[in-house]
Enzyme design. Structure first.
Site, PDB file in Angstrom:
ATOM      1  N   ASP A  38       0.884  -1.341   0.142  1.00  0.00           N
ATOM      2  CA  ASP A  38      -0.048   0.147  -0.019  1.00  0.00           C
ATOM      3  C   ASP A  38       0.925   1.354   0.038  1.00  0.00           C
ATOM      4  O   ASP A  38       1.518   1.566   0.937  1.00  0.00           O
ATOM      5  CB  ASP A  38      -0.799  -0.221   1.299  1.00  0.00           C
ATOM      6  CG  ASP A  38      -1.826   1.125   1.453  1.00  0.00           C
ATOM      7  OD1 ASP A  38      -2.149   1.476   2.601  1.00  0.00           O
ATOM      8  OD2 ASP A  38      -1.942   1.939   0.364  1.00  0.00           O
ATOM      9  N   ASP A 215      -2.216   5.518  -5.251  1.00  0.00           N
ATOM     10  CA  ASP A 215      -2.488   4.554  -3.986  1.00  0.00           C
ATOM     11  C   ASP A 215      -2.613   3.204  -4.427  1.00  0.00           C
ATOM     12  O   ASP A 215      -3.860   2.924  -4.812  1.00  0.00           O
ATOM     13  CB  ASP A 215      -3.610   5.158  -3.256  1.00  0.00           C
ATOM     14  CG  ASP A 215      -3.809   4.430  -2.031  1.00  0.00           C
ATOM     15  OD1 ASP A 215      -4.738   5.180  -1.414  1.00  0.00           O
ATOM     16  OD2 ASP A 215      -3.187   3.612  -1.713  1.00  0.00           O
TER      17      ASP A 215
HETATM   18  C1  LIG Z   1      -1.014   7.194   6.582  1.00  0.00           C
HETATM   19  C2  LIG Z   1      -2.126   6.267   7.073  1.00  0.00           C
HETATM   20  C3  LIG Z   1      -2.013   5.926   8.539  1.00  0.00           C
HETATM   21  C4  LIG Z   1      -3.451   6.902   6.885  1.00  0.00           C
HETATM   22  C5  LIG Z   1      -3.976   7.082   5.383  1.00  0.00           C
HETATM   23  N1  LIG Z   1      -3.966   5.686   4.557  1.00  0.00           N
HETATM   24  C6  LIG Z   1      -5.160   5.098   4.183  1.00  0.00           C
HETATM   25  O1  LIG Z   1      -6.149   5.165   4.876  1.00  0.00           O
HETATM   26  C7  LIG Z   1      -4.766   3.817   3.284  1.00  0.00           C
HETATM   27  C8  LIG Z   1      -4.532   4.447   1.918  1.00  0.00           C
HETATM   28  N2  LIG Z   1      -4.461   3.369   0.745  1.00  0.00           N
HETATM   29  C9  LIG Z   1      -5.599   2.467   0.793  1.00  0.00           C
HETATM   30  C10 LIG Z   1      -5.558   1.683   2.221  1.00  0.00           C
HETATM   31  C11 LIG Z   1      -6.671   0.789   2.156  1.00  0.00           C
HETATM   32  N3  LIG Z   1      -7.174   0.187   3.391  1.00  0.00           N
HETATM   33  C12 LIG Z   1      -8.480  -0.509   3.175  1.00  0.00           C
HETATM   34  C13 LIG Z   1      -9.003  -1.106   4.553  1.00  0.00           C
HETATM   35  O2  LIG Z   1     -10.108  -1.441   4.556  1.00  0.00           O
HETATM   36  N4  LIG Z   1      -7.974  -1.549   5.279  1.00  0.00           N
HETATM   37  C14 LIG Z   1      -8.200  -2.123   6.582  1.00  0.00           C
HETATM   38  C15 LIG Z   1      -8.527  -1.124   7.542  1.00  0.00           C
HETATM   39  C16 LIG Z   1      -9.001  -1.479   8.751  1.00  0.00           C
HETATM   40  C17 LIG Z   1      -9.133  -3.043   9.162  1.00  0.00           C
HETATM   41  C18 LIG Z   1      -8.760  -3.956   8.057  1.00  0.00           C
HETATM   42  C19 LIG Z   1      -8.345  -3.599   6.817  1.00  0.00           C
HETATM   43 CL1  LIG Z   1      -7.829  -4.575   5.553  1.00  0.00          CL
HETATM   44  C20 LIG Z   1      -6.398  -1.324   5.201  1.00  0.00           C
HETATM   45  C21 LIG Z   1      -6.125  -1.126   3.755  1.00  0.00           C
HETATM   46  C22 LIG Z   1      -6.214  -2.222   2.888  1.00  0.00           C
HETATM   47  C23 LIG Z   1      -4.606  -0.505   3.757  1.00  0.00           C
HETATM   48  C24 LIG Z   1      -5.899   2.786   3.340  1.00  0.00           C
END
Ligand SMILES: CC(C)CCNC(=O)[C@@H]1CNC[C@H](CN2CC(=O)N(c3ccccc3Cl)CC2(C)C)C1
Length: 322
Positions: A38, A215
């Protein structure tokens, strides 16, 4: 040891065009995990063996089974756009590619995971490929640990069609022409300045420029809800209950090619509740300041290009994938 010619691939699995993940191993003997690579975050976490067994469908890290485990115990919490993950820090040997790139890595053992969206996740954890400034608890991210080993040909990683991550370089066998480079617009983020969003020759949004995060951990392209709803009307998409959009699966309308960078994003084929519907690879998401307003160019955009994330020159290169 290290990768032969200074580069090494990690193959990605594509689940429903929405989740792309590859395998890493942690500990000795190796415990394997499927992780999302990611670029929108900068921490590594996997479910902990101490996690409630509700998530038996996911692999969990058991420190008691690893000879190279080093206890840390510091609390950890990361807040994504979609929910938070809580746990504690541990240290062990992490291998990101079968062609052995072993690193000693501090990562989080997740003990609190929200059922949604995790129960839909086909992956076990997340490997953040963002800049150190994004890393929670100031932990040195995986890619920075690899860079400091000086074993890569170039201080870059490339993503090909979301099929694999290539550590340390780019492979001309999989792209044609030159890379179109865009400088990182906000240091510490894989973020660029977009010149505009047009449908066909008509510039509809972001006329005075706007910001976009590239992203790899996001599935779709998202933009501010207002402009997106106008864009959806322009392509005749209908809004779904939970905010996504669908077009009749009959007309796989790809948006007409854009201007500087072609954003011809086709709809996705996704079977939900039995029948097949085409989920358009756009959705509206209003990201509040200071991070927003921000467009997100996720896998449905990146998958059309050979994309090089260049930490040496703080820029992102897009080339036409073969
Ligand atoms: C800098 C950071 C601290 C904050 C900003 N970054 C972001 O929010 C990310 C930006 N890229 C995409 C990303 C998508 N997420 C989607 C998602 O549901 N997830 C997740 C969240 C909670 C539980 C389980 C899971 Cl799997 C985790 C996952 C797959 C990573 C989020």
């Amino acid at each position: 040891a290290g990768p032969r010619n200074g580069t090494a691939p990690t193959l990605l699995t594509n689940y429903l065009d929405t989740q792309y993940f590859g395998e890493i191993s942690i500990g000795t003997p190796a415990q394997t995990f499927k992780v999302v690579f990611d670029t929108g975050s900068a921490n590594l976490w996997v479910p902990s063996y101490k996690c409630s067994p509700l998530y038996i469908s996911h692999s969990r890290y058991d420190s008691s089974k690893s000879r190279t485990y080093i206890a840390n115990g510091t609390g950890f919490a990361i807040r994504y756009g979609t929910g938070s993950v809580k746990g504690f820090l541990s240290q062990d040997i992490v291998m990101v590619s079968v062609s052995d790139i072993p690193i000693i890595q501090v990562f989080a053992e997740a003990t609190v995971l929200p059922a949604f969206p995790f129960i839909f996740a086909r992956f076990d954890g997340v490997l953040g490929m963002g800049y150190p400034s994004q890393a929670i608890d100031g932990i040195t991210p995986v890619f920075d640990r690899i860079l400091s080993q000086q074993i890569l040909k170039e201080d870059v990683f490339s993503v090909y069609y979301s099929r694999w991550v290539l550590w340390g370089g780019s492979d001309p066998a999989y792209y044609t022409g030159d890379f179109h480079y865009l400088n990182v617009s906000k240091s510490g983020y894989w973020q660029i300045s977009m010149k505009g969003v047009s449908v066909g020759a008509e510039m509809l949004f972001c006329k005075d420029g706007c910001s976009a995060a590239v992203d790899t951990g996001a599935s779709y392209i998202t933009g501010p809800a207002g402009p997106i709803s106008v864009l959806m009307k322009a392509i005749g998409a209908a809004e779904m209950a939970e905010g996504g959009y669908v077009v009749d699966s009959g007309d796989h309308r790809d948006l007409p090619p854009g201007t500087s960078i072609t954003v011809c994003v086709s709809s996705l084929q996704q079977s939900q509740y039995g029948e097949d519907i085409c989920v358009v690879a756009f959705s509206g998401l209003d990201i509040p300041p200071p991070a927003g307003p921000l467009w997100i160019l996720g896998a449905s955009f990146i998958g059309h290009y050979y994309t090089k994330f260049d930490r040496r020159n703080n820029r992102i290169g897009f080339a036409t994938a073969r």
